[in-house]
Design an enzyme around this catalytic site. Structure first.
Site, PDB file in Angstrom:
ATOM      1  N   GLU A  50       7.577   1.309   2.498  1.00  0.00           N
ATOM      2  CA  GLU A  50       7.125   1.280   1.099  1.00  0.00           C
ATOM      3  C   GLU A  50       8.276   1.338   0.093  1.00  0.00           C
ATOM      4  O   GLU A  50       9.226   2.088   0.269  1.00  0.00           O
ATOM      5  CB  GLU A  50       6.178   2.452   0.859  1.00  0.00           C
ATOM      6  CG  GLU A  50       5.474   2.391  -0.483  1.00  0.00           C
ATOM      7  CD  GLU A  50       4.201   3.205  -0.454  1.00  0.00           C
ATOM      8  OE1 GLU A  50       3.146   2.629  -0.143  1.00  0.00           O
ATOM      9  OE2 GLU A  50       4.253   4.415  -0.727  1.00  0.00           O
ATOM     10  N   LYS A  52       8.763   2.524  -3.517  1.00  0.00           N
ATOM     11  CA  LYS A  52       8.164   3.263  -4.635  1.00  0.00           C
ATOM     12  C   LYS A  52       9.230   4.092  -5.328  1.00  0.00           C
ATOM     13  O   LYS A  52      10.078   4.696  -4.694  1.00  0.00           O
ATOM     14  CB  LYS A  52       6.996   4.135  -4.184  1.00  0.00           C
ATOM     15  CG  LYS A  52       7.319   5.328  -3.331  1.00  0.00           C
ATOM     16  CD  LYS A  52       6.077   6.207  -3.168  1.00  0.00           C
ATOM     17  CE  LYS A  52       6.338   7.299  -2.138  1.00  0.00           C
ATOM     18  NZ  LYS A  52       5.133   8.102  -1.880  1.00  0.00           N
ATOM     19  N   LYS A 112      -0.022  -2.071  -3.213  1.00  0.00           N
ATOM     20  CA  LYS A 112      -0.429  -0.665  -3.136  1.00  0.00           C
ATOM     21  C   LYS A 112      -0.850  -0.218  -4.530  1.00  0.00           C
ATOM     22  O   LYS A 112      -0.024  -0.020  -5.412  1.00  0.00           O
ATOM     23  CB  LYS A 112       0.748   0.175  -2.617  1.00  0.00           C
ATOM     24  CG  LYS A 112       0.412   1.634  -2.341  1.00  0.00           C
ATOM     25  CD  LYS A 112      -0.149   1.813  -0.943  1.00  0.00           C
ATOM     26  CE  LYS A 112      -0.450   3.258  -0.630  1.00  0.00           C
ATOM     27  NZ  LYS A 112       0.734   4.108  -0.564  1.00  0.00           N
ATOM     28  N   GLU A 161      -8.480   2.483   3.439  1.00  0.00           N
ATOM     29  CA  GLU A 161      -7.924   3.833   3.577  1.00  0.00           C
ATOM     30  C   GLU A 161      -9.004   4.911   3.610  1.00  0.00           C
ATOM     31  O   GLU A 161      -9.914   4.926   2.793  1.00  0.00           O
ATOM     32  CB  GLU A 161      -6.974   4.110   2.405  1.00  0.00           C
ATOM     33  CG  GLU A 161      -6.292   5.455   2.489  1.00  0.00           C
ATOM     34  CD  GLU A 161      -5.304   5.663   1.356  1.00  0.00           C
ATOM     35  OE1 GLU A 161      -4.245   5.014   1.376  1.00  0.00           O
ATOM     36  OE2 GLU A 161      -5.591   6.454   0.441  1.00  0.00           O
ATOM     37  N   ASN A 182      -5.075   8.523   5.607  1.00  0.00           N
ATOM     38  CA  ASN A 182      -4.101   9.126   4.698  1.00  0.00           C
ATOM     39  C   ASN A 182      -4.064  10.631   4.920  1.00  0.00           C
ATOM     40  O   ASN A 182      -5.083  11.313   4.780  1.00  0.00           O
ATOM     41  CB  ASN A 182      -4.448   8.801   3.240  1.00  0.00           C
ATOM     42  CG  ASN A 182      -3.280   9.046   2.302  1.00  0.00           C
ATOM     43  OD1 ASN A 182      -2.380   9.813   2.613  1.00  0.00           O
ATOM     44  ND2 ASN A 182      -3.294   8.397   1.155  1.00  0.00           N
ATOM     45  N   GLU A 212      -0.801   7.359   7.320  1.00  0.00           N
ATOM     46  CA  GLU A 212      -0.101   7.261   6.035  1.00  0.00           C
ATOM     47  C   GLU A 212       0.243   8.647   5.489  1.00  0.00           C
ATOM     48  O   GLU A 212      -0.567   9.562   5.592  1.00  0.00           O
ATOM     49  CB  GLU A 212      -0.986   6.565   4.995  1.00  0.00           C
ATOM     50  CG  GLU A 212      -1.606   5.250   5.428  1.00  0.00           C
ATOM     51  CD  GLU A 212      -2.642   4.792   4.412  1.00  0.00           C
ATOM     52  OE1 GLU A 212      -2.446   4.972   3.203  1.00  0.00           O
ATOM     53  OE2 GLU A 212      -3.674   4.258   4.835  1.00  0.00           O
ATOM     54  N   SER A 213       1.400   8.771   4.886  1.00  0.00           N
ATOM     55  CA  SER A 213       1.864  10.004   4.215  1.00  0.00           C
ATOM     56  C   SER A 213       2.265  11.093   5.208  1.00  0.00           C
ATOM     57  O   SER A 213       1.779  11.131   6.335  1.00  0.00           O
ATOM     58  CB  SER A 213       0.814  10.582   3.264  1.00  0.00           C
ATOM     59  OG  SER A 213       0.407   9.637   2.317  1.00  0.00           O
TER      60      SER A 213
END
Length: 255
Positions: A50, A52, A112, A161, A182, A212-213
Protein backbone atom coordinates in the site's frame (compact mmCIF):
# COMPACT_ATOMS: atom_id res chain seq x y z
CA UNK A 1 -9.66 7.97 19.03
CA UNK A 2 -13.32 8.68 18.59
CA UNK A 3 -15.66 5.71 18.92
CA UNK A 4 -17.59 6.80 15.84
CA UNK A 5 -14.84 6.63 13.28
CA UNK A 6 -16.67 4.86 10.44
CA UNK A 7 -19.88 6.93 10.63
CA UNK A 8 -17.78 10.10 10.52
CA UNK A 9 -15.99 8.95 7.38
CA UNK A 10 -19.21 7.87 5.69
CA UNK A 11 -20.82 11.22 6.45
CA UNK A 12 -17.87 13.00 4.81
CA UNK A 13 -17.94 10.55 1.89
CA UNK A 14 -21.63 11.19 1.24
CA UNK A 15 -20.85 14.93 0.93
CA UNK A 16 -18.02 14.25 -1.51
CA UNK A 17 -20.12 11.92 -3.65
CA UNK A 18 -23.03 14.35 -3.90
CA UNK A 19 -20.63 16.94 -5.36
CA UNK A 20 -18.96 14.42 -7.70
CA UNK A 21 -19.70 14.27 -11.42
CA UNK A 22 -20.35 10.91 -13.06
CA UNK A 23 -17.38 10.55 -15.40
CA UNK A 24 -17.67 9.16 -18.90
CA UNK A 25 -16.42 5.58 -18.84
CA UNK A 26 -12.89 5.18 -20.25
CA UNK A 27 -11.06 1.99 -21.12
CA UNK A 28 -10.15 -0.65 -18.54
CA UNK A 29 -6.41 -0.94 -17.89
CA UNK A 30 -5.12 -4.38 -18.92
CA UNK A 31 -3.27 -6.55 -16.40
CA UNK A 32 -3.64 -10.01 -14.87
CA UNK A 33 -6.56 -11.15 -12.73
CA UNK A 34 -5.55 -10.73 -9.09
CA UNK A 35 -7.74 -13.67 -8.08
CA UNK A 36 -6.16 -15.98 -10.68
CA UNK A 37 -2.68 -14.83 -9.70
CA UNK A 38 -3.25 -15.74 -6.04
CA UNK A 39 -4.71 -19.11 -6.96
CA UNK A 40 -1.70 -19.94 -9.14
CA UNK A 41 0.95 -18.56 -6.73
CA UNK A 42 -0.24 -20.20 -3.54
CA UNK A 43 3.14 -21.50 -2.40
CA UNK A 44 4.12 -18.06 -1.10
CA UNK A 45 2.26 -15.35 0.77
CA UNK A 46 1.31 -12.68 -1.75
CA UNK A 47 1.52 -9.01 -0.76
CA UNK A 48 -0.79 -6.12 -1.59
CA UNK A 49 1.62 -3.28 -0.94
CA UNK A 50 0.00 0.00 0.00
CA UNK A 51 0.93 3.58 -0.79
CA UNK A 52 -0.43 5.82 1.95
CA UNK A 53 0.85 9.08 3.37
CA UNK A 54 -1.27 9.31 6.51
CA UNK A 55 -4.06 7.66 8.48
CA UNK A 56 -6.58 8.77 11.11
CA UNK A 57 -5.08 6.51 13.77
CA UNK A 58 -1.40 7.27 13.17
CA UNK A 59 -1.55 10.75 11.68
CA UNK A 60 1.19 11.54 9.16
CA UNK A 61 3.12 8.40 8.15
CA UNK A 62 5.29 9.47 5.22
CA UNK A 63 4.24 12.75 3.63
CA UNK A 64 7.43 13.23 1.62
CA UNK A 65 7.30 9.89 -0.18
CA UNK A 66 7.70 9.81 -3.95
CA UNK A 67 4.60 7.71 -4.60
CA UNK A 68 5.62 6.44 -8.04
CA UNK A 69 9.13 5.42 -6.90
CA UNK A 70 7.59 3.67 -3.89
CA UNK A 71 5.13 1.79 -6.10
CA UNK A 72 7.86 0.77 -8.55
CA UNK A 73 10.00 -0.51 -5.67
CA UNK A 74 7.04 -2.61 -4.49
CA UNK A 75 6.59 -4.07 -7.98
CA UNK A 76 10.28 -4.98 -8.33
CA UNK A 77 10.26 -6.59 -4.87
CA UNK A 78 7.43 -8.90 -5.92
CA UNK A 79 4.19 -7.22 -4.81
CA UNK A 80 1.14 -8.92 -6.37
CA UNK A 81 -0.90 -5.69 -6.34
CA UNK A 82 -0.49 -2.09 -5.25
CA UNK A 83 -3.12 -0.47 -3.05
CA UNK A 84 -3.46 3.30 -3.39
CA UNK A 85 -5.25 5.46 -0.83
CA UNK A 86 -7.51 7.89 -2.68
CA UNK A 87 -9.32 9.37 0.33
CA UNK A 88 -8.19 12.99 0.76
CA UNK A 89 -9.90 14.02 3.96
CA UNK A 90 -8.72 11.31 6.36
CA UNK A 91 -5.74 9.65 4.60
CA UNK A 92 -4.24 12.54 2.58
CA UNK A 93 -4.64 10.46 -0.57
CA UNK A 94 -5.68 11.59 -4.04
CA UNK A 95 -7.36 9.98 -7.04
CA UNK A 96 -4.44 11.38 -9.01
CA UNK A 97 -2.02 9.19 -7.04
CA UNK A 98 -3.93 6.17 -8.35
CA UNK A 99 -3.73 7.56 -11.88
CA UNK A 100 0.01 8.22 -11.66
CA UNK A 101 0.86 4.83 -10.17
CA UNK A 102 -1.45 2.86 -12.48
CA UNK A 103 0.20 4.46 -15.50
CA UNK A 104 3.66 3.40 -14.30
CA UNK A 105 3.18 -0.20 -13.12
CA UNK A 106 1.98 -3.27 -15.01
CA UNK A 107 0.44 -5.12 -12.04
CA UNK A 108 -3.11 -4.66 -10.65
CA UNK A 109 -3.89 -1.57 -8.59
CA UNK A 110 -6.53 -1.34 -5.87
CA UNK A 111 -8.51 1.86 -5.34
CA UNK A 112 -8.50 2.05 -1.52
CA UNK A 113 -11.38 4.23 -0.44
CA UNK A 114 -14.75 4.12 1.26
CA UNK A 115 -16.87 3.41 -1.80
CA UNK A 116 -20.59 4.08 -1.45
CA UNK A 117 -21.57 5.05 -5.00
CA UNK A 118 -21.22 4.05 -8.65
CA UNK A 119 -19.59 7.40 -9.43
CA UNK A 120 -16.58 6.45 -7.32
CA UNK A 121 -16.28 3.11 -9.13
CA UNK A 122 -16.21 4.73 -12.57
CA UNK A 123 -13.71 7.32 -11.35
CA UNK A 124 -11.41 4.62 -9.93
CA UNK A 125 -11.57 2.55 -13.14
CA UNK A 126 -10.83 5.63 -15.24
CA UNK A 127 -7.81 6.32 -13.00
CA UNK A 128 -6.39 2.88 -13.77
CA UNK A 129 -7.67 0.73 -10.91
CA UNK A 130 -8.43 -2.88 -11.80
CA UNK A 131 -9.67 -3.75 -8.30
CA UNK A 132 -11.90 -1.77 -5.95
CA UNK A 133 -12.64 -2.11 -2.24
CA UNK A 134 -16.15 -2.60 -0.86
CA UNK A 135 -16.48 -2.62 2.93
CA UNK A 136 -19.34 -4.72 4.29
CA UNK A 137 -19.59 -2.54 7.42
CA UNK A 138 -20.06 0.60 5.30
CA UNK A 139 -23.00 -0.60 3.20
CA UNK A 140 -26.42 -2.18 3.49
CA UNK A 141 -26.55 -5.69 2.04
CA UNK A 142 -28.66 -4.45 -0.85
CA UNK A 143 -26.26 -1.61 -1.66
CA UNK A 144 -23.26 -3.91 -1.32
CA UNK A 145 -24.79 -6.27 -3.88
CA UNK A 146 -25.65 -3.43 -6.28
CA UNK A 147 -22.13 -1.98 -6.16
CA UNK A 148 -20.51 -5.40 -6.40
CA UNK A 149 -22.49 -6.29 -9.51
CA UNK A 150 -21.90 -2.86 -11.01
CA UNK A 151 -18.11 -3.12 -10.52
CA UNK A 152 -17.79 -6.69 -11.81
CA UNK A 153 -20.01 -5.73 -14.73
CA UNK A 154 -17.38 -3.10 -15.64
CA UNK A 155 -14.66 -5.76 -15.63
CA UNK A 156 -13.27 -4.83 -12.21
CA UNK A 157 -12.36 -7.25 -9.44
CA UNK A 158 -13.64 -6.49 -5.94
CA UNK A 159 -11.94 -6.93 -2.59
CA UNK A 160 -14.83 -7.35 -0.13
CA UNK A 161 -13.69 -6.37 3.34
CA UNK A 162 -15.02 -7.99 6.52
CA UNK A 163 -14.31 -7.63 10.25
CA UNK A 164 -16.30 -10.38 11.94
CA UNK A 165 -18.12 -13.68 11.33
CA UNK A 166 -21.41 -11.98 10.43
CA UNK A 167 -19.76 -9.82 7.77
CA UNK A 168 -17.81 -12.82 6.47
CA UNK A 169 -21.12 -14.66 6.00
CA UNK A 170 -22.42 -11.67 4.02
CA UNK A 171 -19.33 -11.76 1.77
CA UNK A 172 -19.81 -15.49 1.18
CA UNK A 173 -23.51 -15.03 0.38
CA UNK A 174 -22.53 -12.32 -2.10
CA UNK A 175 -20.32 -14.80 -3.93
CA UNK A 176 -17.23 -12.64 -3.35
CA UNK A 177 -14.08 -14.21 -4.79
CA UNK A 178 -11.58 -11.95 -3.00
CA UNK A 179 -12.35 -11.50 0.70
CA UNK A 180 -10.42 -9.32 3.12
CA UNK A 181 -10.33 -9.71 6.88
CA UNK A 182 -9.43 -6.38 8.42
CA UNK A 183 -7.70 -6.77 11.78
CA UNK A 184 -8.57 -3.15 12.51
CA UNK A 185 -11.83 -2.39 14.27
CA UNK A 186 -13.30 0.44 12.17
CA UNK A 187 -15.11 1.91 15.15
CA UNK A 188 -12.28 1.98 17.71
CA UNK A 189 -9.45 1.67 15.17
CA UNK A 190 -7.61 -0.82 17.39
CA UNK A 191 -5.87 -3.71 15.62
CA UNK A 192 -5.54 -7.38 16.58
CA UNK A 193 -4.13 -10.15 14.37
CA UNK A 194 -6.29 -12.60 16.30
CA UNK A 195 -9.26 -11.41 14.23
CA UNK A 196 -7.77 -13.14 11.19
CA UNK A 197 -7.07 -16.35 13.10
CA UNK A 198 -10.59 -16.45 14.54
CA UNK A 199 -12.30 -16.00 11.18
CA UNK A 200 -10.11 -18.55 9.37
CA UNK A 201 -12.32 -21.32 10.80
CA UNK A 202 -15.17 -20.09 8.59
CA UNK A 203 -13.30 -19.93 5.26
CA UNK A 204 -14.60 -21.59 2.10
CA UNK A 205 -12.66 -23.36 -0.65
CA UNK A 206 -13.21 -21.08 -3.62
CA UNK A 207 -12.44 -17.51 -2.49
CA UNK A 208 -8.98 -16.14 -1.79
CA UNK A 209 -8.52 -14.48 1.59
CA UNK A 210 -6.48 -11.40 2.45
CA UNK A 211 -5.44 -10.41 5.97
CA UNK A 212 -5.32 -6.62 6.34
CA UNK A 213 -3.77 -4.31 8.98
CA UNK A 214 -1.62 -5.09 12.06
CA UNK A 215 1.04 -6.90 10.03
CA UNK A 216 4.52 -5.68 10.88
CA UNK A 217 6.95 -8.57 10.41
CA UNK A 218 7.62 -11.91 8.78
CA UNK A 219 6.80 -13.42 12.16
CA UNK A 220 3.29 -11.91 12.02
CA UNK A 221 2.84 -13.31 8.52
CA UNK A 222 3.95 -16.80 9.61
CA UNK A 223 1.12 -16.86 12.17
CA UNK A 224 -1.57 -16.42 9.53
CA UNK A 225 0.20 -18.04 6.56
CA UNK A 226 -1.58 -21.42 6.81
CA UNK A 227 -5.00 -19.77 6.32
CA UNK A 228 -4.49 -16.77 4.04
CA UNK A 229 -3.55 -16.29 0.38
CA UNK A 230 -2.39 -12.71 0.73
CA UNK A 231 -1.81 -9.77 3.05
CA UNK A 232 -2.42 -6.05 2.68
CA UNK A 233 0.37 -4.01 4.26
CA UNK A 234 0.70 -0.24 4.39
CA UNK A 235 2.30 1.28 7.47
CA UNK A 236 5.11 -1.29 7.85
CA UNK A 237 6.18 -0.66 4.24
CA UNK A 238 5.70 3.12 4.31
CA UNK A 239 7.87 3.46 7.44
CA UNK A 240 10.55 0.92 6.45
CA UNK A 241 14.06 2.21 5.75
CA UNK A 242 14.15 -0.24 2.83
CA UNK A 243 10.59 -0.96 1.62
CA UNK A 244 11.73 -3.55 -0.94
CA UNK A 245 13.64 -5.52 1.69
CA UNK A 246 10.65 -5.30 4.06
CA UNK A 247 8.30 -6.59 1.37
CA UNK A 248 10.58 -9.57 0.70
CA UNK A 249 10.56 -10.37 4.44
CA UNK A 250 6.74 -10.48 4.38
CA UNK A 251 6.52 -12.85 1.39
CA UNK A 252 6.93 -15.94 3.54
CA UNK A 253 6.85 -19.43 2.07
CA UNK A 254 3.62 -21.25 2.85
CA UNK A 255 4.87 -24.72 2.01
Amino acid sequence: MSQTFLPKILEQKAKEVSAMELEKLGSLRQTYSFYDYLKSHSQQMQVIAEVKKASPSLGDINLGVDIVSQAKAYKVAGAAMISVLTDEHFFKGKIDYLRQISSQVSIPTLAKDFIIDEKQIVRARNAGATVILLIVAALTRERLQELYQYATGLGLEVLVETHNAGELAVAHALGAKIIGVNNRNLVTFKTDLQTSLDLADHFHEEPVYISESAIQSGQDVSRIAPYFDGILVGTALMTAADPAQKLKELRVDKG
